[in-house]
Write an enzyme that holds these catalytic residues in place. Structure first.
Site, PDB file in Angstrom:
ATOM      1  N   LYS A  68      80.896  45.728  84.604  1.00 16.65           N
ATOM      2  CA  LYS A  68      80.880  44.542  85.472  1.00 16.65           C
ATOM      3  C   LYS A  68      79.786  43.576  85.030  1.00 16.65           C
ATOM      4  CE  LYS A  68      78.386  43.800  88.858  1.00 16.65           C
ATOM      5  NZ  LYS A  68      78.616  43.987  90.286  1.00 16.65           N
ATOM      6  N   ARG A 112      82.200  44.210  97.803  1.00  8.75           N
ATOM      7  CA  ARG A 112      81.681  45.578  97.814  1.00  8.75           C
ATOM      8  C   ARG A 112      80.285  45.634  98.418  1.00  8.75           C
ATOM      9  NH1 ARG A 112      76.871  45.348  94.673  1.00  8.75           N
ATOM     10  NH2 ARG A 112      77.217  45.808  92.464  1.00  8.75           N
ATOM     11  N   GLN A 140      77.318  35.688 101.239  1.00  8.79           N
ATOM     12  CA  GLN A 140      77.066  37.079 101.590  1.00  8.79           C
ATOM     13  C   GLN A 140      76.687  37.223 103.059  1.00  8.79           C
ATOM     14  OE1 GLN A 140      77.420  40.886 101.272  1.00  8.79           O
ATOM     15  NE2 GLN A 140      77.821  39.564  99.524  1.00  8.79           N
ATOM     16  N   GLY A 222      69.396  41.386  99.642  1.00  8.22           N
ATOM     17  CA  GLY A 222      69.062  40.277  98.743  1.00  8.22           C
ATOM     18  C   GLY A 222      68.185  40.659  97.575  1.00  8.22           C
ATOM     19  N   ASP A 224      67.494  42.376  94.603  1.00  9.25           N
ATOM     20  CA  ASP A 224      68.119  43.205  93.567  1.00  9.25           C
ATOM     21  C   ASP A 224      67.434  43.065  92.209  1.00  9.25           C
ATOM     22  OD1 ASP A 224      68.905  40.642  93.035  1.00  9.25           O
ATOM     23  OD2 ASP A 224      71.061  41.039  93.084  1.00  9.25           O
ATOM     24  N   LYS A 228      62.197  39.942  93.647  1.00  7.82           N
ATOM     25  CA  LYS A 228      62.677  39.539  94.966  1.00  7.82           C
ATOM     26  C   LYS A 228      62.140  40.466  96.052  1.00  7.82           C
ATOM     27  CE  LYS A 228      67.008  37.708  93.069  1.00  7.82           C
ATOM     28  NZ  LYS A 228      68.479  37.870  93.027  1.00  7.82           N
TER      29      LYS A 228
END
Length: 316
Positions: A68, A112, A140, A222, A224, A228
């Site tokens: 992905k 997902r 999201q 958020g 990831d 962050k």
């Protein structure tokens, strides 16, 4: 011949797929050691601000493996296009033959992630939700709220965004199905809500330990990358239960990484999601507990949802 499946058809195929259950099965396979999931590949961009993640892997003894590529470019709204982009590549696990290209434009990653949020709330939030707090106003944020309705229904919503205009637009788009309140601060939002979902690319903590009431569940989606952060590190120390979607990934990204780096928690405090959902003793046991699920996004989610779409396509 490699099949190419476009976004419109992907959306139609997903209408008949229980994505939350699919995510549950994937997390269990992952935590039980039945997957091969290498570390995340990552590209970070400064001008314009954005990131691209390459996630890949396979479930042992299954038919396929998946690669992905998904990106988030946060100035895309100015261009009139979604911030999320990407595609999924599905290969035969026995031969390496490319079987399908899913041109999902980042949609499957969004879905997902929302389904994982719903799964987290199902197992760790209180049964009675007085109000849902949504930190963020993007796609999201909306999907998390919509997917929560499948297992943790509540139509009273508090939303906070950096832009009041975007928060108002978010509330308007939800329509009459929800009773939406726009919070002036995350402190105000936390005061009213016992289920909170954070969905921003913030690099500074938005929720403080002192903001959070007893019994609150927080799903953080958020953060990831290593830079962050949406939750103050002290908040993870305050929590009674801290869950990671991937303990290996939490060593390099997400809220758990930041809190560990800051010395507020240790690895001994963390339980993996796929393990916890199989053991009631690792789940919420009373309504006073503060619970946090840190979702950094795991390749097994991409594997499961890609295989589900392709299987539905073959059946059709």
């Amino acid at each position: 011949m490699t099949t190419v499946i476009h976004l419109k058809e992907i959306k139609a195929l997903l209408e008949h797929t229980d994505v939350v259950t699919t995510m549950k099965e994937g997390f269990i396979q992952y935590s039980d050691g039945n997957t091969v999931v290498p570390p995340v590949g990552e590209l970070l961009f400064e001008d314009p601000k954005g990131d691209a993640h390459i996630k890949y892997g396979y479930i042992k003894n299954e038919a396929y493996y998946v690669i992905k590529i998904a990106s988030g470019f946060y100035d895309n709204a100015r261009l009139g296009i979604p911030s999320s982009q990407g595609l999924m590549l599905l290969f035969d696990q026995k031969t390496g033959v490319p079987k399908a290209v899913l041109l999902d434009e980042g949609y499957l990653t969004d879905i997902r992630t929302a389904a994982a949020g719903a799964l987290a709330a199902k197992y760790f939030a209180q049964k009675e939700i007085k109000a849902i707090g949504i930190v963020g106003t993007g796609i999201q944020a909306k999907l998390q709220l919509q997917y929560l309705q499948k297992h943790t229904p509540c139509t009273t919503v508090w939303v906070w965004g950096r832009s009041k205009e975007k928060a108002a637009k978010f509330a308007n788009e939800l329509g009459a199905d929800f009773d939406v309140h726009i919070a002036d601060s995350t402190t105000e939002l936390a005061k009213h809500c016992n289920l909170i979902v954070t969905t921003t690319p913030s690099e500074q903590a938005l929720l403080k330990a002192s903001d959070i009431q007893k019994g609150t569940h927080i799903t953080a989606v958020g953060s990831d990358t290593e830079h962050k952060q949406e939750l103050e590190s002290e908040l993870l120390k305050k929590a009674d239960i801290v869950i990671s979607d991937s303990i290996p990934q939490s060593k390099s990204r997400g809220e758990i990484y930041r809190a560990t780096k800051d010395g507020e928690i240790t690895a001994d405090n963390i339980v993996e999601l796929g393990t916890a959902i199989q053991d009631k003793k690792l789940q919420r046991t009373n309504d006073d507990q503060i619970t946090i699920v840190d979702l950094t996004g795991v390749a097994v989610q991409d594997i499961m949802i890609t295989e589900a779409v392709y299987t539905a396509y073959l059946k059709k």
